[in-house]
Scaffold this active site. Structure first.
Site, PDB file in Angstrom:
ATOM      1  N   TYR A 181     -22.448  31.949 -18.047  1.00  0.00           N
ATOM      2  CA  TYR A 181     -22.430  31.107 -19.250  1.00  0.00           C
ATOM      3  C   TYR A 181     -23.105  31.854 -20.402  1.00  0.00           C
ATOM      4  O   TYR A 181     -24.326  31.889 -20.520  1.00  0.00           O
ATOM      5  CB  TYR A 181     -23.113  29.770 -18.996  1.00  0.00           C
ATOM      6  CG  TYR A 181     -22.454  28.918 -17.925  1.00  0.00           C
ATOM      7  CD1 TYR A 181     -21.141  29.161 -17.511  1.00  0.00           C
ATOM      8  CD2 TYR A 181     -23.134  27.863 -17.325  1.00  0.00           C
ATOM      9  CE1 TYR A 181     -20.540  28.384 -16.533  1.00  0.00           C
ATOM     10  CE2 TYR A 181     -22.531  27.085 -16.347  1.00  0.00           C
ATOM     11  CZ  TYR A 181     -21.242  27.352 -15.954  1.00  0.00           C
ATOM     12  OH  TYR A 181     -20.654  26.574 -14.977  1.00  0.00           O
TER      13      TYR A 181
ATOM     14  N   HIS B 157     -19.488  31.293  -7.591  1.00  0.00           N
ATOM     15  CA  HIS B 157     -18.789  30.597  -8.676  1.00  0.00           C
ATOM     16  C   HIS B 157     -17.271  30.591  -8.465  1.00  0.00           C
ATOM     17  O   HIS B 157     -16.590  29.603  -8.721  1.00  0.00           O
ATOM     18  CB  HIS B 157     -19.136  31.315  -9.988  1.00  0.00           C
ATOM     19  CG  HIS B 157     -19.028  30.489 -11.221  1.00  0.00           C
ATOM     20  ND1 HIS B 157     -19.696  30.805 -12.374  1.00  0.00           N
ATOM     21  CD2 HIS B 157     -18.329  29.365 -11.506  1.00  0.00           C
ATOM     22  CE1 HIS B 157     -19.399  29.914 -13.309  1.00  0.00           C
ATOM     23  NE2 HIS B 157     -18.573  29.036 -12.806  1.00  0.00           N
TER      24      HIS B 157
ATOM     25  N   SER C 107     -17.205  19.157 -14.802  1.00  0.00           N
ATOM     26  CA  SER C 107     -16.360  18.549 -15.840  1.00  0.00           C
ATOM     27  C   SER C 107     -15.984  17.105 -15.473  1.00  0.00           C
ATOM     28  O   SER C 107     -14.810  16.726 -15.536  1.00  0.00           O
ATOM     29  CB  SER C 107     -15.108  19.395 -16.087  1.00  0.00           C
ATOM     30  OG  SER C 107     -15.451  20.719 -16.448  1.00  0.00           O
ATOM     31  N   PRO C 108     -16.970  16.278 -15.101  1.00  0.00           N
ATOM     32  CA  PRO C 108     -16.661  14.905 -14.666  1.00  0.00           C
ATOM     33  C   PRO C 108     -16.148  14.029 -15.804  1.00  0.00           C
ATOM     34  O   PRO C 108     -15.549  12.987 -15.556  1.00  0.00           O
ATOM     35  CB  PRO C 108     -18.010  14.385 -14.152  1.00  0.00           C
ATOM     36  CG  PRO C 108     -19.031  15.172 -14.911  1.00  0.00           C
ATOM     37  CD  PRO C 108     -18.433  16.542 -15.079  1.00  0.00           C
TER      38      PRO C 108
ATOM     39  N   GLY D 263     -13.959  15.237 -17.857  1.00  0.00           N
ATOM     40  CA  GLY D 263     -12.749  15.949 -18.294  1.00  0.00           C
ATOM     41  C   GLY D 263     -13.027  16.788 -19.523  1.00  0.00           C
ATOM     42  O   GLY D 263     -12.226  16.828 -20.451  1.00  0.00           O
ATOM     43  N   ARG D 264     -14.192  17.444 -19.522  1.00  0.00           N
ATOM     44  CA  ARG D 264     -14.636  18.304 -20.644  1.00  0.00           C
ATOM     45  C   ARG D 264     -14.738  17.513 -21.941  1.00  0.00           C
ATOM     46  O   ARG D 264     -14.539  18.039 -23.025  1.00  0.00           O
ATOM     47  CB  ARG D 264     -13.711  19.514 -20.792  1.00  0.00           C
ATOM     48  CG  ARG D 264     -13.701  20.384 -19.526  1.00  0.00           C
ATOM     49  CD  ARG D 264     -12.844  21.601 -19.668  1.00  0.00           C
ATOM     50  NE  ARG D 264     -12.738  22.335 -18.417  1.00  0.00           N
ATOM     51  CZ  ARG D 264     -13.482  23.377 -18.068  1.00  0.00           C
ATOM     52  NH1 ARG D 264     -14.416  23.810 -18.879  1.00  0.00           N
ATOM     53  NH2 ARG D 264     -13.310  23.990 -16.918  1.00  0.00           N
ATOM     54  N   GLY D 265     -15.009  16.230 -21.824  1.00  0.00           N
ATOM     55  CA  GLY D 265     -15.194  15.366 -22.994  1.00  0.00           C
ATOM     56  C   GLY D 265     -13.963  14.526 -23.302  1.00  0.00           C
ATOM     57  O   GLY D 265     -14.058  13.486 -23.955  1.00  0.00           O
ATOM     58  N   PHE D 266     -12.811  14.920 -22.797  1.00  0.00           N
ATOM     59  CA  PHE D 266     -11.546  14.237 -23.115  1.00  0.00           C
ATOM     60  C   PHE D 266     -11.570  12.777 -22.635  1.00  0.00           C
ATOM     61  O   PHE D 266     -11.052  11.880 -23.311  1.00  0.00           O
ATOM     62  CB  PHE D 266     -10.391  14.990 -22.455  1.00  0.00           C
ATOM     63  CG  PHE D 266      -9.024  14.565 -22.915  1.00  0.00           C
ATOM     64  CD1 PHE D 266      -8.454  15.121 -24.051  1.00  0.00           C
ATOM     65  CD2 PHE D 266      -8.285  13.637 -22.195  1.00  0.00           C
ATOM     66  CE1 PHE D 266      -7.184  14.736 -24.474  1.00  0.00           C
ATOM     67  CE2 PHE D 266      -7.018  13.245 -22.601  1.00  0.00           C
ATOM     68  CZ  PHE D 266      -6.463  13.803 -23.748  1.00  0.00           C
TER      69      PHE D 266
HETATM   70  N1  NAP Z   1     -18.150  25.618 -11.342  1.00  0.00           N
HETATM   71  C1  NAP Z   1     -17.359  25.751 -12.359  1.00  0.00           C
HETATM   72  O1  NAP Z   1     -16.384  26.503 -12.346  1.00  0.00           O
HETATM   73  C2  NAP Z   1     -17.642  24.972 -13.623  1.00  0.00           C
HETATM   74  C3  NAP Z   1     -16.662  24.870 -14.634  1.00  0.00           C
HETATM   75  C4  NAP Z   1     -16.964  24.108 -15.763  1.00  0.00           C
HETATM   76  C5  NAP Z   1     -18.186  23.479 -15.870  1.00  0.00           C
HETATM   77  N2  NAP Z   1     -19.130  23.616 -14.892  1.00  0.00           N
HETATM   78  C6  NAP Z   1     -20.447  22.940 -14.970  1.00  0.00           C
HETATM   79  O2  NAP Z   1     -20.212  21.556 -15.109  1.00  0.00           O
HETATM   80  C7  NAP Z   1     -20.908  21.056 -16.251  1.00  0.00           C
HETATM   81  C8  NAP Z   1     -20.154  19.896 -16.854  1.00  0.00           C
HETATM   82  O3  NAP Z   1     -18.835  20.241 -17.161  1.00  0.00           O
HETATM   83  P1  NAP Z   1     -18.288  20.380 -18.651  1.00  0.00           P
HETATM   84  O4  NAP Z   1     -19.443  20.534 -19.573  1.00  0.00           O
HETATM   85  O5  NAP Z   1     -17.245  21.416 -18.597  1.00  0.00           O
HETATM   86  O6  NAP Z   1     -17.502  19.027 -18.914  1.00  0.00           O
HETATM   87  P2  NAP Z   1     -17.893  17.479 -18.981  1.00  0.00           P
HETATM   88  O7  NAP Z   1     -19.233  17.254 -18.456  1.00  0.00           O
HETATM   89  O8  NAP Z   1     -16.752  16.775 -18.390  1.00  0.00           O
HETATM   90  O9  NAP Z   1     -17.843  17.215 -20.560  1.00  0.00           O
HETATM   91  C9  NAP Z   1     -18.697  17.855 -21.460  1.00  0.00           C
HETATM   92  C10 NAP Z   1     -18.234  17.556 -22.865  1.00  0.00           C
HETATM   93  O10 NAP Z   1     -18.299  16.145 -23.081  1.00  0.00           O
HETATM   94  C11 NAP Z   1     -19.131  15.840 -24.187  1.00  0.00           C
HETATM   95  N3  NAP Z   1     -19.874  14.632 -23.801  1.00  0.00           N
HETATM   96  C12 NAP Z   1     -20.823  14.512 -22.848  1.00  0.00           C
HETATM   97  N4  NAP Z   1     -21.247  13.238 -22.754  1.00  0.00           N
HETATM   98  C13 NAP Z   1     -20.538  12.541 -23.675  1.00  0.00           C
HETATM   99  C14 NAP Z   1     -20.526  11.178 -24.047  1.00  0.00           C
HETATM  100  N5  NAP Z   1     -21.300  10.286 -23.449  1.00  0.00           N
HETATM  101  N6  NAP Z   1     -19.678  10.801 -25.058  1.00  0.00           N
HETATM  102  C15 NAP Z   1     -18.857  11.705 -25.659  1.00  0.00           C
HETATM  103  N7  NAP Z   1     -18.834  13.004 -25.342  1.00  0.00           N
HETATM  104  C16 NAP Z   1     -19.669  13.415 -24.341  1.00  0.00           C
HETATM  105  C17 NAP Z   1     -20.004  17.055 -24.397  1.00  0.00           C
HETATM  106  O11 NAP Z   1     -20.341  17.230 -25.751  1.00  0.00           O
HETATM  107  P3  NAP Z   1     -21.881  17.373 -26.246  1.00  0.00           P
HETATM  108  O12 NAP Z   1     -22.480  18.494 -25.480  1.00  0.00           O
HETATM  109  O13 NAP Z   1     -21.739  17.670 -27.686  1.00  0.00           O
HETATM  110  O14 NAP Z   1     -22.506  16.049 -25.949  1.00  0.00           O
HETATM  111  C18 NAP Z   1     -19.091  18.195 -23.936  1.00  0.00           C
HETATM  112  O15 NAP Z   1     -18.242  18.585 -24.984  1.00  0.00           O
HETATM  113  C19 NAP Z   1     -21.037  22.277 -17.156  1.00  0.00           C
HETATM  114  O16 NAP Z   1     -22.082  22.123 -18.096  1.00  0.00           O
HETATM  115  C20 NAP Z   1     -21.305  23.367 -16.155  1.00  0.00           C
HETATM  116  O17 NAP Z   1     -22.674  23.392 -15.785  1.00  0.00           O
HETATM  117  C21 NAP Z   1     -18.850  24.336 -13.775  1.00  0.00           C
END
Ligand code: NAP
Length: 337
Positions: free
Chosen positions: A60, A129, A208-209, A211-214
Protein backbone atom coordinates in the site's frame (compact mmCIF):
# COMPACT_ATOMS: atom_id res chain seq x y z
CA UNK A 1 -19.99 6.95 26.88
CA UNK A 2 -18.54 5.17 23.84
CA UNK A 3 -20.17 1.82 23.16
CA UNK A 4 -17.49 -0.69 22.19
CA UNK A 5 -18.15 -3.35 19.58
CA UNK A 6 -18.28 -7.08 20.41
CA UNK A 7 -15.24 -9.31 20.03
CA UNK A 8 -14.47 -12.54 18.17
CA UNK A 9 -11.64 -15.07 18.12
CA UNK A 10 -9.70 -14.68 14.87
CA UNK A 11 -9.50 -18.37 13.98
CA UNK A 12 -9.02 -21.26 16.38
CA UNK A 13 -6.27 -20.23 18.78
CA UNK A 14 -6.03 -16.84 17.10
CA UNK A 15 -6.13 -13.47 18.84
CA UNK A 16 -9.32 -11.92 20.15
CA UNK A 17 -10.30 -8.90 18.04
CA UNK A 18 -13.18 -6.48 17.70
CA UNK A 19 -15.76 -8.02 15.32
CA UNK A 20 -14.99 -5.25 12.85
CA UNK A 21 -11.46 -4.22 11.92
CA UNK A 22 -10.19 -1.14 10.11
CA UNK A 23 -8.73 -1.23 6.59
CA UNK A 24 -5.96 1.35 6.45
CA UNK A 25 -5.05 1.14 2.75
CA UNK A 26 -6.96 4.26 1.67
CA UNK A 27 -5.08 6.35 4.22
CA UNK A 28 -2.01 6.28 1.98
CA UNK A 29 -3.00 4.88 -1.37
CA UNK A 30 -5.57 3.98 -4.01
CA UNK A 31 -8.53 6.22 -3.17
CA UNK A 32 -7.25 9.76 -3.75
CA UNK A 33 -5.87 12.45 -1.45
CA UNK A 34 -6.00 11.96 2.33
CA UNK A 35 -6.28 14.42 5.19
CA UNK A 36 -3.50 12.90 7.29
CA UNK A 37 -4.60 14.43 10.60
CA UNK A 38 -8.15 13.17 10.13
CA UNK A 39 -6.82 9.72 9.18
CA UNK A 40 -4.73 9.61 12.38
CA UNK A 41 -7.76 10.71 14.40
CA UNK A 42 -9.75 7.94 12.71
CA UNK A 43 -7.28 5.32 13.92
CA UNK A 44 -7.68 6.60 17.50
CA UNK A 45 -11.47 6.79 17.25
CA UNK A 46 -11.61 3.25 15.88
CA UNK A 47 -9.64 1.99 18.86
CA UNK A 48 -11.97 3.86 21.27
CA UNK A 49 -14.89 2.06 19.63
CA UNK A 50 -13.35 -1.38 20.18
CA UNK A 51 -11.76 -1.90 16.76
CA UNK A 52 -8.49 -3.73 17.37
CA UNK A 53 -7.59 -5.36 14.04
CA UNK A 54 -5.73 -2.83 11.89
CA UNK A 55 -5.00 -3.94 8.34
CA UNK A 56 -2.18 -2.80 6.09
CA UNK A 57 0.22 -4.29 3.50
CA UNK A 58 3.74 -3.57 2.32
CA UNK A 59 2.28 -2.84 -1.12
CA UNK A 60 0.00 0.00 0.00
CA UNK A 61 1.95 2.95 -1.34
CA UNK A 62 5.12 0.80 -1.57
CA UNK A 63 5.65 0.82 2.22
CA UNK A 64 4.07 4.24 2.81
CA UNK A 65 1.00 2.89 4.62
CA UNK A 66 3.13 0.85 7.04
CA UNK A 67 5.28 3.92 7.77
CA UNK A 68 2.13 6.00 8.26
CA UNK A 69 0.82 3.52 10.84
CA UNK A 70 4.06 3.27 12.83
CA UNK A 71 3.38 6.12 15.34
CA UNK A 72 -0.13 4.80 16.08
CA UNK A 73 1.25 1.29 16.50
CA UNK A 74 3.99 2.56 18.85
CA UNK A 75 1.42 4.37 20.99
CA UNK A 76 -0.91 1.35 21.26
CA UNK A 77 1.24 -1.73 20.65
CA UNK A 78 -0.43 -3.93 23.26
CA UNK A 79 -3.99 -2.85 22.49
CA UNK A 80 -4.05 -3.71 18.78
CA UNK A 81 -3.71 -6.69 16.46
CA UNK A 82 -1.50 -5.58 13.60
CA UNK A 83 -1.93 -7.27 10.24
CA UNK A 84 0.27 -6.75 7.19
CA UNK A 85 1.01 -8.64 3.98
CA UNK A 86 3.76 -9.57 1.53
CA UNK A 87 3.86 -10.86 -2.07
CA UNK A 88 3.48 -7.83 -4.32
CA UNK A 89 7.09 -7.24 -5.30
CA UNK A 90 8.13 -4.02 -7.01
CA UNK A 91 11.75 -5.06 -7.50
CA UNK A 92 11.40 -7.72 -10.19
CA UNK A 93 9.45 -5.68 -12.72
CA UNK A 94 10.29 -2.40 -14.37
CA UNK A 95 10.28 -0.49 -11.07
CA UNK A 96 6.66 0.50 -11.58
CA UNK A 97 4.74 -2.71 -12.08
CA UNK A 98 4.42 -5.24 -9.26
CA UNK A 99 4.90 -8.95 -9.71
CA UNK A 100 3.65 -11.62 -7.35
CA UNK A 101 6.51 -13.18 -5.40
CA UNK A 102 6.08 -16.11 -2.99
CA UNK A 103 9.74 -17.24 -2.93
CA UNK A 104 10.94 -18.14 0.59
CA UNK A 105 13.97 -15.85 0.28
CA UNK A 106 11.71 -12.97 -0.74
CA UNK A 107 9.35 -13.66 2.18
CA UNK A 108 12.30 -13.51 4.60
CA UNK A 109 13.40 -10.14 3.26
CA UNK A 110 9.84 -8.75 3.02
CA UNK A 111 9.07 -9.44 6.67
CA UNK A 112 12.20 -7.66 7.83
CA UNK A 113 11.32 -4.65 5.70
CA UNK A 114 7.77 -4.56 7.12
CA UNK A 115 9.01 -4.91 10.71
CA UNK A 116 11.36 -1.99 10.10
CA UNK A 117 8.74 0.29 8.57
CA UNK A 118 6.17 -0.54 11.25
CA UNK A 119 8.76 -0.15 14.02
CA UNK A 120 7.82 -3.43 15.74
CA UNK A 121 9.56 -6.69 16.71
CA UNK A 122 6.55 -8.85 15.83
CA UNK A 123 3.68 -8.72 13.34
CA UNK A 124 0.51 -10.19 14.84
CA UNK A 125 -0.96 -11.49 11.59
CA UNK A 126 1.14 -11.90 8.44
CA UNK A 127 -0.70 -12.57 5.20
CA UNK A 128 0.38 -13.84 1.83
CA UNK A 129 -1.29 -11.12 -0.24
CA UNK A 130 -1.43 -13.00 -3.54
CA UNK A 131 -0.52 -16.50 -4.74
CA UNK A 132 2.35 -17.10 -7.09
CA UNK A 133 1.41 -20.48 -8.59
CA UNK A 134 5.05 -21.03 -9.62
CA UNK A 135 6.02 -21.68 -5.99
CA UNK A 136 4.33 -24.62 -4.21
CA UNK A 137 2.20 -23.20 -1.41
CA UNK A 138 3.78 -25.65 1.03
CA UNK A 139 7.18 -24.01 0.42
CA UNK A 140 5.88 -20.50 0.94
CA UNK A 141 3.86 -21.36 4.04
CA UNK A 142 6.87 -23.33 5.31
CA UNK A 143 8.88 -20.10 5.09
CA UNK A 144 6.05 -18.21 6.83
CA UNK A 145 6.01 -20.87 9.59
CA UNK A 146 9.73 -20.25 10.13
CA UNK A 147 8.91 -16.61 10.78
CA UNK A 148 6.52 -17.73 13.54
CA UNK A 149 9.25 -19.92 15.02
CA UNK A 150 11.67 -16.97 14.88
CA UNK A 151 9.15 -14.75 16.71
CA UNK A 152 8.85 -12.27 13.84
CA UNK A 153 5.21 -13.16 13.25
CA UNK A 154 2.51 -14.52 15.57
CA UNK A 155 -0.24 -15.78 13.25
CA UNK A 156 -0.48 -16.58 9.54
CA UNK A 157 -3.06 -15.53 6.97
CA UNK A 158 -3.72 -15.92 3.25
CA UNK A 159 -5.46 -13.57 0.83
CA UNK A 160 -7.24 -14.52 -2.41
CA UNK A 161 -6.65 -18.27 -2.12
CA UNK A 162 -8.71 -21.20 -3.32
CA UNK A 163 -10.13 -23.78 -0.91
CA UNK A 164 -7.51 -26.31 -2.08
CA UNK A 165 -4.71 -23.82 -1.43
CA UNK A 166 -6.11 -23.07 2.02
CA UNK A 167 -6.22 -26.77 2.88
CA UNK A 168 -2.67 -27.37 1.63
CA UNK A 169 -1.38 -24.36 3.58
CA UNK A 170 -3.24 -25.28 6.77
CA UNK A 171 -1.64 -28.73 6.68
CA UNK A 172 1.79 -27.05 6.92
CA UNK A 173 0.93 -24.53 9.64
CA UNK A 174 -2.39 -23.39 11.16
CA UNK A 175 -3.87 -20.49 9.23
CA UNK A 176 -5.71 -17.98 11.43
CA UNK A 177 -7.50 -16.01 8.72
CA UNK A 178 -8.33 -15.82 5.04
CA UNK A 179 -8.73 -12.29 3.73
CA UNK A 180 -10.72 -12.13 0.52
CA UNK A 181 -13.24 -9.84 -1.11
CA UNK A 182 -16.68 -10.63 0.31
CA UNK A 183 -19.68 -8.36 0.21
CA UNK A 184 -23.24 -8.10 -1.07
CA UNK A 185 -21.62 -7.65 -4.50
CA UNK A 186 -19.04 -10.40 -4.32
CA UNK A 187 -19.94 -13.88 -3.08
CA UNK A 188 -17.94 -16.34 -5.21
CA UNK A 189 -15.95 -17.52 -2.20
CA UNK A 190 -19.08 -18.86 -0.50
CA UNK A 191 -19.01 -21.95 -2.74
CA UNK A 192 -15.78 -23.50 -1.47
CA UNK A 193 -13.48 -21.13 0.44
CA UNK A 194 -15.86 -20.16 3.24
CA UNK A 195 -16.99 -23.76 3.93
CA UNK A 196 -13.34 -24.90 3.97
CA UNK A 197 -12.43 -22.10 6.39
CA UNK A 198 -15.36 -23.03 8.65
CA UNK A 199 -14.30 -26.67 8.64
CA UNK A 200 -10.66 -25.83 9.46
CA UNK A 201 -11.42 -23.24 12.15
CA UNK A 202 -10.10 -20.36 10.04
CA UNK A 203 -11.65 -16.88 10.32
CA UNK A 204 -12.81 -14.91 7.28
CA UNK A 205 -11.72 -11.29 6.99
CA UNK A 206 -13.79 -9.75 4.19
CA UNK A 207 -11.91 -7.01 2.35
CA UNK A 208 -13.71 -4.23 0.48
CA UNK A 209 -16.87 -5.09 2.48
CA UNK A 210 -18.45 -1.83 1.30
CA UNK A 211 -17.66 -2.68 -2.33
CA UNK A 212 -14.89 -0.04 -2.20
CA UNK A 213 -17.50 2.53 -1.17
CA UNK A 214 -19.98 1.74 -3.97
CA UNK A 215 -22.42 -0.04 -1.63
CA UNK A 216 -22.75 3.12 0.47
CA UNK A 217 -24.03 5.03 -2.56
CA UNK A 218 -21.13 7.48 -2.22
CA UNK A 219 -20.45 7.31 -5.96
CA UNK A 220 -21.84 5.65 -9.10
CA UNK A 221 -19.60 6.40 -12.09
CA UNK A 222 -15.98 6.14 -10.96
CA UNK A 223 -14.64 7.83 -14.09
CA UNK A 224 -16.99 10.79 -13.79
CA UNK A 225 -17.01 11.24 -10.02
CA UNK A 226 -13.63 10.18 -8.64
CA UNK A 227 -10.24 11.86 -8.89
CA UNK A 228 -7.64 11.07 -11.52
CA UNK A 229 -5.46 8.85 -9.35
CA UNK A 230 -8.33 6.91 -7.85
CA UNK A 231 -7.78 3.18 -8.42
CA UNK A 232 -11.54 2.58 -8.69
CA UNK A 233 -11.55 4.27 -12.10
CA UNK A 234 -9.90 1.08 -13.38
CA UNK A 235 -12.52 -1.30 -11.98
CA UNK A 236 -15.06 -2.64 -14.52
CA UNK A 237 -17.96 -2.68 -12.03
CA UNK A 238 -17.86 1.04 -11.48
CA UNK A 239 -17.28 2.20 -15.04
CA UNK A 240 -19.12 2.36 -18.37
CA UNK A 241 -22.62 0.89 -18.52
CA UNK A 242 -21.93 -1.37 -15.55
CA UNK A 243 -21.91 1.53 -13.08
CA UNK A 244 -25.55 2.58 -13.50
CA UNK A 245 -26.76 -1.03 -13.79
CA UNK A 246 -24.97 -1.97 -10.57
CA UNK A 247 -26.14 1.16 -8.74
CA UNK A 248 -29.75 0.14 -9.49
CA UNK A 249 -29.10 -3.09 -7.57
CA UNK A 250 -28.77 -1.08 -4.36
CA UNK A 251 -32.52 -0.49 -4.17
CA UNK A 252 -33.24 -3.37 -1.74
CA UNK A 253 -30.24 -2.32 0.37
CA UNK A 254 -31.76 1.15 0.70
CA UNK A 255 -35.15 -0.35 1.60
CA UNK A 256 -33.66 -2.50 4.36
CA UNK A 257 -31.62 0.48 5.57
CA UNK A 258 -34.77 2.60 5.84
CA UNK A 259 -36.45 -0.08 7.95
CA UNK A 260 -33.55 0.06 10.44
CA UNK A 261 -33.07 3.84 10.27
CA UNK A 262 -29.61 2.94 9.06
CA UNK A 263 -27.39 3.64 6.05
CA UNK A 264 -26.86 1.27 3.09
CA UNK A 265 -23.24 0.84 4.20
CA UNK A 266 -24.35 -0.32 7.64
CA UNK A 267 -26.67 -2.87 6.03
CA UNK A 268 -23.80 -4.15 3.85
CA UNK A 269 -21.73 -4.67 7.01
CA UNK A 270 -24.62 -6.16 9.01
CA UNK A 271 -25.19 -8.62 6.16
CA UNK A 272 -21.60 -9.83 6.45
CA UNK A 273 -21.97 -10.18 10.22
CA UNK A 274 -24.95 -12.50 9.62
CA UNK A 275 -22.78 -14.72 7.41
CA UNK A 276 -20.87 -15.73 10.54
CA UNK A 277 -24.05 -17.55 11.70
CA UNK A 278 -24.94 -18.80 8.23
CA UNK A 279 -21.54 -20.47 7.70
CA UNK A 280 -20.47 -21.05 11.32
CA UNK A 281 -17.16 -19.20 11.40
CA UNK A 282 -15.79 -15.89 12.69
CA UNK A 283 -16.28 -13.08 10.14
CA UNK A 284 -14.37 -9.87 10.80
CA UNK A 285 -14.86 -7.32 8.00
CA UNK A 286 -12.29 -4.55 7.61
CA UNK A 287 -14.10 -1.57 6.08
CA UNK A 288 -11.67 1.14 5.09
CA UNK A 289 -12.23 4.74 6.05
CA UNK A 290 -10.19 7.85 6.75
CA UNK A 291 -12.92 9.68 8.64
CA UNK A 292 -14.02 9.50 12.27
CA UNK A 293 -17.72 9.93 11.47
CA UNK A 294 -17.59 6.96 9.12
CA UNK A 295 -15.82 4.67 11.55
CA UNK A 296 -18.57 5.56 14.03
CA UNK A 297 -21.22 4.73 11.43
CA UNK A 298 -19.53 1.51 10.33
CA UNK A 299 -18.97 0.13 13.83
CA UNK A 300 -22.60 0.93 14.71
CA UNK A 301 -23.50 -1.41 11.84
CA UNK A 302 -22.34 -4.35 14.00
CA UNK A 303 -25.38 -3.76 16.22
CA UNK A 304 -27.94 -4.19 13.42
CA UNK A 305 -29.58 -7.64 13.27
CA UNK A 306 -31.10 -8.44 9.90
CA UNK A 307 -34.20 -10.62 9.76
CA UNK A 308 -34.48 -13.71 7.56
CA UNK A 309 -36.92 -11.82 5.33
CA UNK A 310 -34.35 -9.04 4.88
CA UNK A 311 -31.67 -11.60 4.03
CA UNK A 312 -34.01 -12.98 1.36
CA UNK A 313 -34.45 -9.50 -0.12
CA UNK A 314 -30.69 -9.02 -0.34
CA UNK A 315 -29.99 -12.53 -1.64
CA UNK A 316 -30.42 -11.93 -5.43
CA UNK A 317 -28.11 -8.91 -5.64
CA UNK A 318 -24.69 -10.51 -6.17
CA UNK A 319 -25.80 -12.71 -9.07
CA UNK A 320 -26.92 -9.62 -10.99
CA UNK A 321 -23.71 -7.60 -10.65
CA UNK A 322 -22.07 -6.89 -14.00
CA UNK A 323 -18.34 -6.40 -14.55
CA UNK A 324 -15.33 -8.07 -12.97
CA UNK A 325 -13.88 -7.14 -9.59
CA UNK A 326 -10.56 -6.16 -11.21
CA UNK A 327 -9.56 -5.17 -14.73
CA UNK A 328 -6.99 -7.97 -14.56
CA UNK A 329 -8.37 -11.02 -12.76
CA UNK A 330 -5.27 -13.18 -13.29
CA UNK A 331 -4.07 -12.94 -9.66
CA UNK A 332 -7.40 -13.71 -8.04
CA UNK A 333 -8.39 -17.02 -6.48
CA UNK A 334 -11.13 -17.47 -9.09
CA UNK A 335 -8.56 -17.61 -11.89
CA UNK A 336 -7.08 -20.80 -10.38
CA UNK A 337 -10.26 -22.68 -9.60
N1 NAP B 1 -6.26 -8.46 0.45
C1 NAP B 1 -6.51 -7.69 -0.56
O1 NAP B 1 -6.20 -8.00 -1.71
C2 NAP B 1 -7.19 -6.36 -0.34
C3 NAP B 1 -7.72 -5.64 -1.43
C4 NAP B 1 -8.37 -4.43 -1.16
C5 NAP B 1 -8.47 -3.98 0.14
N2 NAP B 1 -7.92 -4.68 1.18
C6 NAP B 1 -8.03 -4.22 2.58
O2 NAP B 1 -9.40 -4.08 2.88
C7 NAP B 1 -9.65 -2.77 3.39
C8 NAP B 1 -11.05 -2.32 3.03
O3 NAP B 1 -11.27 -2.39 1.65
P1 NAP B 1 -11.44 -1.11 0.72
O4 NAP B 1 -10.90 0.08 1.44
O5 NAP B 1 -10.89 -1.49 -0.59
O6 NAP B 1 -13.00 -0.99 0.49
P2 NAP B 1 -14.28 -0.74 1.43
O7 NAP B 1 -13.93 -0.88 2.83
O8 NAP B 1 -15.33 -1.57 0.85
O9 NAP B 1 -14.63 0.78 1.07
C9 NAP B 1 -13.76 1.84 1.34
C10 NAP B 1 -14.29 3.09 0.68
O10 NAP B 1 -15.58 3.38 1.24
C11 NAP B 1 -15.59 4.68 1.80
N3 NAP B 1 -16.39 4.57 3.03
C12 NAP B 1 -16.07 3.91 4.16
N4 NAP B 1 -17.07 4.00 5.06
C13 NAP B 1 -18.04 4.73 4.47
C14 NAP B 1 -19.32 5.16 4.90
N5 NAP B 1 -19.80 4.83 6.09
N6 NAP B 1 -20.05 5.93 4.04
C15 NAP B 1 -19.58 6.25 2.80
N7 NAP B 1 -18.38 5.87 2.35
C16 NAP B 1 -17.62 5.10 3.19
C17 NAP B 1 -14.15 5.05 2.04
O11 NAP B 1 -13.93 6.44 1.91
P3 NAP B 1 -13.23 7.31 3.08
O12 NAP B 1 -11.92 6.67 3.37
O13 NAP B 1 -13.09 8.65 2.46
O14 NAP B 1 -14.18 7.26 4.23
C18 NAP B 1 -13.43 4.31 0.90
O15 NAP B 1 -13.47 5.08 -0.27
C19 NAP B 1 -8.53 -1.92 2.79
O16 NAP B 1 -8.32 -0.74 3.53
C20 NAP B 1 -7.37 -2.87 2.86
O17 NAP B 1 -6.79 -2.87 4.15
C21 NAP B 1 -7.31 -5.86 0.94
Amino acid sequence: MTQRIATAELGTGGPEVGVQGLGCMGMSWAYGPTDTDEARATLERALDLGVTLFDTADAYGAGENERFLAPFVAAHRDEIVLATKFALDFSRGDGYRRTVNNDPAYIRSAVDASLGRLGVDTIDLYYMHRRDPNVPIEESVGAMAELVAAGKVKHLGLSEVTAAELRAAHAVHPIAAVQSEWSLFCRDLETAVVPAAAELGVALVPYSPLGRGFLTGAFVHAEKELGENDFRRTLPRFTGDNAAANAALLEPVRAVAAAHDATPGQIALAWLDRQADVFGLPVVPIPGTRRRTRVEENTAGTRIALTDEELRLLEPIAAQVTGDRYADMSNTAGSRE
